[in-house]
Design an enzyme around this catalytic site. Sequence first.
Site, short mmCIF file in Angstrom:
data_model
loop_
_atom_site.label_atom_id
_atom_site.label_comp_id
_atom_site.label_asym_id
_atom_site.label_seq_id
_atom_site.Cartn_x
_atom_site.Cartn_y
_atom_site.Cartn_z
N ARG A 124 12.06 33.03 -6.36
CA ARG A 124 11.58 33.46 -5.04
C ARG A 124 12.80 33.39 -4.11
NH1 ARG A 124 6.13 31.95 -1.82
NH2 ARG A 124 5.47 33.58 -3.27
N HIS A 134 6.68 41.88 -3.81
CA HIS A 134 5.95 40.74 -4.39
C HIS A 134 5.12 41.29 -5.55
CE1 HIS A 134 4.31 36.88 -4.82
NE2 HIS A 134 3.61 36.74 -3.71
N GLN A 138 2.02 39.41 -7.21
CA GLN A 138 0.83 39.37 -6.36
C GLN A 138 -0.05 40.60 -6.59
OE1 GLN A 138 -0.12 36.89 -3.97
NE2 GLN A 138 -2.00 38.04 -4.26
N ASP A 165 -2.28 41.03 5.24
CA ASP A 165 -1.38 39.90 4.98
C ASP A 165 -0.94 39.38 6.35
OD1 ASP A 165 0.38 38.07 3.83
OD2 ASP A 165 1.90 39.56 3.29
N CYS A 189 -3.37 38.01 0.19
CA CYS A 189 -2.59 37.24 -0.79
C CYS A 189 -2.54 35.75 -0.45
CB CYS A 189 -1.18 37.82 -0.90
SG CYS A 189 -0.19 37.64 0.60
N ARG A 204 -3.72 34.91 -9.99
CA ARG A 204 -2.26 34.80 -10.11
C ARG A 204 -1.90 34.16 -11.45
NH1 ARG A 204 0.88 34.64 -5.56
NH2 ARG A 204 2.56 34.72 -7.08
N1 CP Z 1 0.48 34.57 -2.24
C1 CP Z 1 1.54 33.78 -2.49
O1 CP Z 1 2.54 34.21 -3.07
O2 CP Z 1 1.38 32.51 -2.06
P1 CP Z 1 2.49 31.37 -2.01
O3 CP Z 1 3.47 31.75 -0.94
O4 CP Z 1 1.73 30.12 -1.68
O5 CP Z 1 3.17 31.29 -3.34
N1 NVA Z 2 4.36 38.55 3.31
C1 NVA Z 2 4.27 37.13 3.08
C2 NVA Z 2 3.68 36.84 1.75
C3 NVA Z 2 3.49 35.39 1.44
C4 NVA Z 2 2.93 35.16 0.07
C5 NVA Z 2 5.65 36.51 3.20
O1 NVA Z 2 6.61 37.10 2.68
O2 NVA Z 2 5.78 35.45 3.81
#
Ligand code: CP
Ligand code: NVA
Length: 304
Positions: free
Chosen positions: A108, A135, A138, A223, A262, A290
């Site tokens: 990440r 992502h 997701q 989101d 998400c 997930r």
């Molecule tokens: N939806 C998602 O990726 O959640 P987290 O940021 O908690 O991993």
């Molecule tokens: N769009 C959000 C998704 C979190 C899972 C972010 O990038 O923070």
Amino acid sequence: MTRHFLDIHRLDAAALRGILDDAHARKAARKGWPKGRVDADAPAKDRVLAMVFEKNSTRTRFSFDAAMRQLGGSSIIVNAGDMQLGRGEPVEDTARVLSRMVDAVMIRANRHEDVENFARVATVPVVNGLTDRSHPCQILADLMTIEEHRGPVAGKTIAWVGDGNNVCHSFMHAAPLFDFRFRVACPAAYHPDLHDLARGGDHVFLISDPREAVRGADVVVTDTWVSMGDQDYEERLEAFDGYGVDDALMDAAAPDAVFLHCLPAHRGEEVTDAVIDGPRSLVWDEAENRIHAQKSVLAWCFGG
Ligand code: CP
Ligand code: NVA
């Protein structure tokens, strides 16, 4: 060739369909089992997954760890700030070293280019666990959730209301490959990236009015308005006024429309309590999926 999972559009439709079908089958096969029991085929037996986090996470962190256990493997989880990566060691050198120590890496990252550069030199599969750009894991969980509750996603209309962000981009990548229509309603200043929009081709529609975008839609998705790394909180709250998902907006969608998010959610901003906690919301199944979707991504990476 090493099988990386960096973005939805890097796989073909058959491979993606195979991953989703495998996810449905694996979930069904372990119904009622304790969460730590290993799947009968144990496709990650003797394999180790490294997970590197430059940003916070709840779902991605726990779901990948649980996924590896259910696949018969194990994982090592590290925050990038605790690694030499956090002190400036190049991502490429980190990739070379981790490739000698583990069988796959999930990252990440703040910058999408860093994941691309990591994968370019890694000799083991690399999985994108979210970047500023996309992502993909997701979206597989989201599509799986839609199919569980409403049947095949092909031919469905999914409406996105809110920020044209990383999650929105991955939906746009998926639309032509899974053959669904994707309508995006967002303020002009926060529309999706045009390259990512182009990948959606004639399956993606930009519509400024949220009510117009959700009309007759099978699924409404949103989101957070402020993603990790976004600095302009106040400007965003102002710009997204009118883009929240409430019951009135859900009523404009198809009568049996479902709601996805998400998570983490910001109740009272992009969604009301009534919608996210209401009967049309599938967000908890979506979060659970997930695990199932990522197990099938990992099994694919390991050659399954
Ligand atoms: N939806 C998602 O990726 O959640 P987290 O940021 O908690 O991993
Ligand atoms: N769009 C959000 C998704 C979190 C899972 C972010 O990038 O923070």
